[in-house]
Design a protein around this motif. Structure first.
Motif, PDB file in Angstrom:
ATOM      1  N   LYS A 176       0.831  -1.206   0.000  1.00  0.00           N
ATOM      2  CA  LYS A 176       0.000   0.000   0.000  1.00  0.00           C
ATOM      3  C   LYS A 176       0.866   1.257   0.000  1.00  0.00           C
ATOM      4  O   LYS A 176       2.000   1.252   0.469  1.00  0.00           O
ATOM      5  CB  LYS A 176      -0.924   0.006   1.207  1.00  0.00           C
ATOM      6  CG  LYS A 176      -1.984  -1.079   1.126  1.00  0.00           C
ATOM      7  CD  LYS A 176      -3.011  -0.919   2.202  1.00  0.00           C
ATOM      8  CE  LYS A 176      -4.126  -1.932   1.998  1.00  0.00           C
ATOM      9  NZ  LYS A 176      -5.221  -1.706   2.918  1.00  0.00           N
TER      10      LYS A 176
ATOM     11  N   GLU B  37      -2.458   5.302   1.752  1.00  0.00           N
ATOM     12  CA  GLU B  37      -3.301   4.161   2.127  1.00  0.00           C
ATOM     13  C   GLU B  37      -2.953   3.645   3.517  1.00  0.00           C
ATOM     14  O   GLU B  37      -3.843   3.339   4.319  1.00  0.00           O
ATOM     15  CB  GLU B  37      -3.170   3.034   1.096  1.00  0.00           C
ATOM     16  CG  GLU B  37      -3.801   3.358  -0.233  1.00  0.00           C
ATOM     17  CD  GLU B  37      -3.443   2.363  -1.326  1.00  0.00           C
ATOM     18  OE1 GLU B  37      -4.302   2.171  -2.201  1.00  0.00           O
ATOM     19  OE2 GLU B  37      -2.327   1.791  -1.320  1.00  0.00           O
ATOM     20  N   ASN B  38      -1.679   3.566   3.839  1.00  0.00           N
ATOM     21  CA  ASN B  38      -1.274   3.123   5.176  1.00  0.00           C
ATOM     22  C   ASN B  38      -1.630   4.151   6.238  1.00  0.00           C
ATOM     23  O   ASN B  38      -2.041   3.790   7.339  1.00  0.00           O
ATOM     24  CB  ASN B  38       0.216   2.785   5.201  1.00  0.00           C
ATOM     25  CG  ASN B  38       0.500   1.393   4.677  1.00  0.00           C
ATOM     26  OD1 ASN B  38      -0.139   0.420   5.063  1.00  0.00           O
ATOM     27  ND2 ASN B  38       1.458   1.289   3.776  1.00  0.00           N
TER      28      ASN B  38
ATOM     29  N   SER C 266       0.564   9.565  -3.159  1.00  0.00           N
ATOM     30  CA  SER C 266       0.204   8.228  -3.642  1.00  0.00           C
ATOM     31  C   SER C 266       1.004   7.876  -4.900  1.00  0.00           C
ATOM     32  O   SER C 266       0.920   6.756  -5.394  1.00  0.00           O
ATOM     33  CB  SER C 266      -1.291   8.158  -3.956  1.00  0.00           C
ATOM     34  OG  SER C 266      -2.045   8.347  -2.783  1.00  0.00           O
TER      35      SER C 266
END
Length: 173
Positions: A26, A30-31, A55
């Protein structure tokens, strides 16, 4: 070597205590979204329109302030920064917490030792952060002389690494 062993042990203990369940597949964003203690940072990244950037491929090293770090700011600061009219200021603050490249804890400590006790990191924002050791703790000093301690290290992501910090750093005003 002794400092690296302490740092590795501290990393495991601190990641568990912060509930960081990082998945290497990820992205940084996302983390962060999956980490309850980084929810203020996530809200700020969204308000600053930096989700796409953080990202992207990277790699990036992010020094991520906890919710408690944001709580240390004067009352109303976070709410004020999240307003659309303050987007540029928020972007500058957040990108001051990002360094290009993938600097895990071993690389940071090695750079500090190579620099005879400190290393200057250039942030994506263009400002400077000084990293140094205090015992086995890595301390970051911003351009205003304020310090932050890295409290969790080496959250490995698909596009870089995150180190969690206990104080929001501010670029030179």
């Amino acid at each position: 070597m002794k400092n690296l062993k302490k740092l590795a042990f501290f990393a495991i203990v601190s990641l568990v205590s912060f509930g960081v369940q990082a998945q290497k597949s990820k992205t940084i964003v996302e983390n962060a979204v999956a980490t309850k203690d980084l929810s203020t940072l996530v809200a700020a990244v969204k308000a600053a329109d930096l989700v796409e950037t953080l990202s992207s491929k990277g790699p990036f090293t992010v020094f991520a302030p906890t919710n408690a770090a944001f709580d240390k700011l004067p009352a109303g600061t976070v709410e004020n920064l999240l307003k659309p009219e303050n987007k540029a200021i928020l972007q500058a603050i957040l990108t001051y917490h990002v360094v290009s490249g993938n600097l895990d804890s071993k690389a940071v400590v090695a750079a500090i030792k190579k620099g005879n006790g400190s290393v200057t990191l250039t942030t994506v924002q263009g400002g400077k952060l000084k990293a140094s050791l205090s015992g086995s703790n890595v301390i970051l000093t911003d351009e205003n002389g304020n310090t932050s301690t890295i409290v969790a290290v080496d959250v490995t992501c698909s596009n870089g690494v995150v180190h969690v910090i206990d104080t929001v750093l501010m670029p030179k005003s």
